[in-house]
Design an enzyme around this catalytic site. Sequence first.
Site, PDB file in Angstrom:
ATOM      1  N   THR A  26       0.822  -1.213   0.000  1.00 25.76           N
ATOM      2  CA  THR A  26       0.000   0.000   0.000  1.00 25.76           C
ATOM      3  C   THR A  26       0.858   1.265   0.000  1.00 25.76           C
ATOM      4  O   THR A  26       0.394   2.339   0.366  1.00 25.76           O
ATOM      5  CB  THR A  26      -0.957   0.020   1.211  1.00 25.76           C
ATOM      6  OG1 THR A  26      -0.185   0.004   2.430  1.00 25.76           O
ATOM      7  CG2 THR A  26      -1.877  -1.184   1.197  1.00 25.76           C
ATOM      8  N   THR A  81       4.243   3.053  -2.483  1.00 20.43           N
ATOM      9  CA  THR A  81       4.533   3.398  -3.876  1.00 20.43           C
ATOM     10  C   THR A  81       3.435   4.304  -4.446  1.00 20.43           C
ATOM     11  O   THR A  81       3.325   5.441  -4.054  1.00 20.43           O
ATOM     12  CB  THR A  81       4.707   2.129  -4.741  1.00 20.43           C
ATOM     13  OG1 THR A  81       5.476   1.164  -4.016  1.00 20.43           O
ATOM     14  CG2 THR A  81       5.464   2.445  -6.018  1.00 20.43           C
ATOM     15  N   LYS A  82       2.594   3.816  -5.332  1.00 21.80           N
ATOM     16  CA  LYS A  82       1.601   4.666  -5.991  1.00 21.80           C
ATOM     17  C   LYS A  82       0.536   5.176  -5.026  1.00 21.80           C
ATOM     18  O   LYS A  82      -0.133   6.178  -5.297  1.00 21.80           O
ATOM     19  CB  LYS A  82       0.938   3.914  -7.149  1.00 21.80           C
ATOM     20  CG  LYS A  82       0.044   2.755  -6.750  1.00 21.80           C
ATOM     21  CD  LYS A  82      -0.711   2.200  -7.951  1.00 21.80           C
ATOM     22  CE  LYS A  82      -1.723   3.201  -8.460  1.00 21.80           C
ATOM     23  NZ  LYS A  82      -2.533   2.679  -9.573  1.00 21.80           N
ATOM     24  N   ASP A 122       0.606  -5.195   3.185  1.00 20.49           N
ATOM     25  CA  ASP A 122       1.799  -4.525   3.700  1.00 20.49           C
ATOM     26  C   ASP A 122       1.558  -3.023   3.784  1.00 20.49           C
ATOM     27  O   ASP A 122       1.385  -2.355   2.769  1.00 20.49           O
ATOM     28  CB  ASP A 122       2.994  -4.809   2.781  1.00 20.49           C
ATOM     29  CG  ASP A 122       4.280  -4.189   3.307  1.00 20.49           C
ATOM     30  OD1 ASP A 122       4.882  -4.787   4.216  1.00 20.49           O
ATOM     31  OD2 ASP A 122       4.659  -3.113   2.820  1.00 20.49           O
ATOM     32  N   TYR A 158       3.236   5.661   4.959  1.00 19.67           N
ATOM     33  CA  TYR A 158       2.399   5.627   3.763  1.00 19.67           C
ATOM     34  C   TYR A 158       1.119   6.439   3.961  1.00 19.67           C
ATOM     35  O   TYR A 158       0.552   6.951   3.007  1.00 19.67           O
ATOM     36  CB  TYR A 158       2.002   4.198   3.386  1.00 19.67           C
ATOM     37  CG  TYR A 158       3.134   3.255   3.086  1.00 19.67           C
ATOM     38  CD1 TYR A 158       4.410   3.704   2.764  1.00 19.67           C
ATOM     39  CD2 TYR A 158       2.917   1.876   3.118  1.00 19.67           C
ATOM     40  CE1 TYR A 158       5.442   2.816   2.500  1.00 19.67           C
ATOM     41  CE2 TYR A 158       3.943   0.981   2.848  1.00 19.67           C
ATOM     42  CZ  TYR A 158       5.198   1.453   2.551  1.00 19.67           C
ATOM     43  OH  TYR A 158       6.217   0.565   2.290  1.00 19.67           O
ATOM     44  N   HIS A 170      11.089   0.727   9.975  1.00 17.48           N
ATOM     45  CA  HIS A 170      11.104   0.955   8.528  1.00 17.48           C
ATOM     46  C   HIS A 170      12.508   1.198   7.979  1.00 17.48           C
ATOM     47  O   HIS A 170      12.864   0.703   6.908  1.00 17.48           O
ATOM     48  CB  HIS A 170      10.201   2.143   8.182  1.00 17.48           C
ATOM     49  CG  HIS A 170       9.634   2.083   6.809  1.00 17.48           C
ATOM     50  ND1 HIS A 170       8.413   2.620   6.477  1.00 17.48           N
ATOM     51  CD2 HIS A 170      10.103   1.536   5.656  1.00 17.48           C
ATOM     52  CE1 HIS A 170       8.169   2.408   5.192  1.00 17.48           C
ATOM     53  NE2 HIS A 170       9.184   1.758   4.672  1.00 17.48           N
ATOM     54  N   GLN A 226      12.799  -6.558   5.483  1.00 18.22           N
ATOM     55  CA  GLN A 226      12.173  -6.170   4.216  1.00 18.22           C
ATOM     56  C   GLN A 226      13.090  -5.177   3.493  1.00 18.22           C
ATOM     57  O   GLN A 226      13.416  -4.122   4.024  1.00 18.22           O
ATOM     58  CB  GLN A 226      10.807  -5.536   4.468  1.00 18.22           C
ATOM     59  CG  GLN A 226      10.069  -5.198   3.185  1.00 18.22           C
ATOM     60  CD  GLN A 226       8.710  -4.563   3.423  1.00 18.22           C
ATOM     61  OE1 GLN A 226       8.425  -3.488   2.915  1.00 18.22           O
ATOM     62  NE2 GLN A 226       7.853  -5.231   4.200  1.00 18.22           N
ATOM     63  N   THR A 246      -0.978  -3.204  -7.390  1.00 12.40           N
ATOM     64  CA  THR A 246      -1.608  -2.877  -8.663  1.00 12.40           C
ATOM     65  C   THR A 246      -3.013  -2.372  -8.375  1.00 12.40           C
ATOM     66  O   THR A 246      -3.540  -2.567  -7.277  1.00 12.40           O
ATOM     67  CB  THR A 246      -1.678  -4.106  -9.580  1.00 12.40           C
ATOM     68  OG1 THR A 246      -2.236  -3.722 -10.842  1.00 12.40           O
ATOM     69  CG2 THR A 246      -2.551  -5.198  -8.977  1.00 12.40           C
ATOM     70  N   SER A 247      -3.620  -1.742  -9.356  1.00 11.08           N
ATOM     71  CA  SER A 247      -5.023  -1.350  -9.230  1.00 11.08           C
ATOM     72  C   SER A 247      -5.880  -2.105 -10.241  1.00 11.08           C
ATOM     73  O   SER A 247      -7.086  -1.894 -10.320  1.00 11.08           O
ATOM     74  CB  SER A 247      -5.172   0.161  -9.461  1.00 11.08           C
ATOM     75  OG  SER A 247      -4.695   0.521 -10.752  1.00 11.08           O
TER      76      SER A 247
END
EC number: 1.1.1.-
Length: 304
Positions: free
Chosen positions: A23, A25-26, A55, A60, A125, A183, A259-260
Amino acid sequence: MSLAGKEFKLSNGNKIPAVAFGTGTKYFKRGHNDLDKQLIGTLELALRSGFRHIDGAEIYGTNKEIGIALKNVGLNRKDVFITDKYNSGNHTYDGKHSKHQNPYNALKADLEDLGLEYVDLYLIHFPYISEKSHGFDLVEAWRYLERAKNEGLARNIGVSNFTIENLKSILDANTDSIPVVNQIEFSAYLQDQTPGIVEYSQQQGILIEAYGPLGPITQGRPGPLDKVLSKLSEKYKRNEGQILLRWVLQRGILPITTTSKEERINDVLEIFDFELDKEDEDQITKVGKEKTLRQFSKEYSKYD
């Protein structure tokens, strides 16, 4: 740890779904607080399609969306694996880290946003923590995670973007537990975020999770793997993204992707339906080393 079916077994005996929906990145909000309805819908679709590992991270800003999607889909809590991360700030130690006093307090606030009583995995993180910038050092930060685990706020605890040196600072300290996960950015074009980190982590029984695993086809073209992936895609009747994710999985590493698009969600879940021959896996490994692509954490580019 070992891969059995669609799960990895962690060093503490707990299990973790072997692919995660990211959740960041974009969907990264970068400071704004508007509710992302598209992300909520995408998460609902991912969960209904079969994803069981989400995740997230404090930085975010998407924990409320995760919580709403979980509530709307209505799965049993025990059937979903939720990861959260403490916002420790960046490599400049500029003070732009979590507004909360420490990782323990940050998790309690995140749980309110998520609408949950616990997360399944809580990570530091980034390792950029010091007495001067935070009021506590990296080992003390880890002890806050241990407190969260002991109180049932986190079922498992780990780290993210840690070097060997960072890991050793915790492993060599008199702590009650060790990280079960590290990670990092990992792809065929970046097989070690920092020198030796994958092998060292795995030797210590620490599961590597990979963000950015599709870099060779999303940001790495043209590249030496283009022809290899095209041939393997034809051989296995799978798209190139599936080939790369399956390669990550067969390296004993947990891929995180996002992805969406509904068809892409289903594509990701199909990586459990085939296996790369050893020679093909080795070819991706070998040819991938001919190029370096670092999409994130550019401060580590000094190792390239």
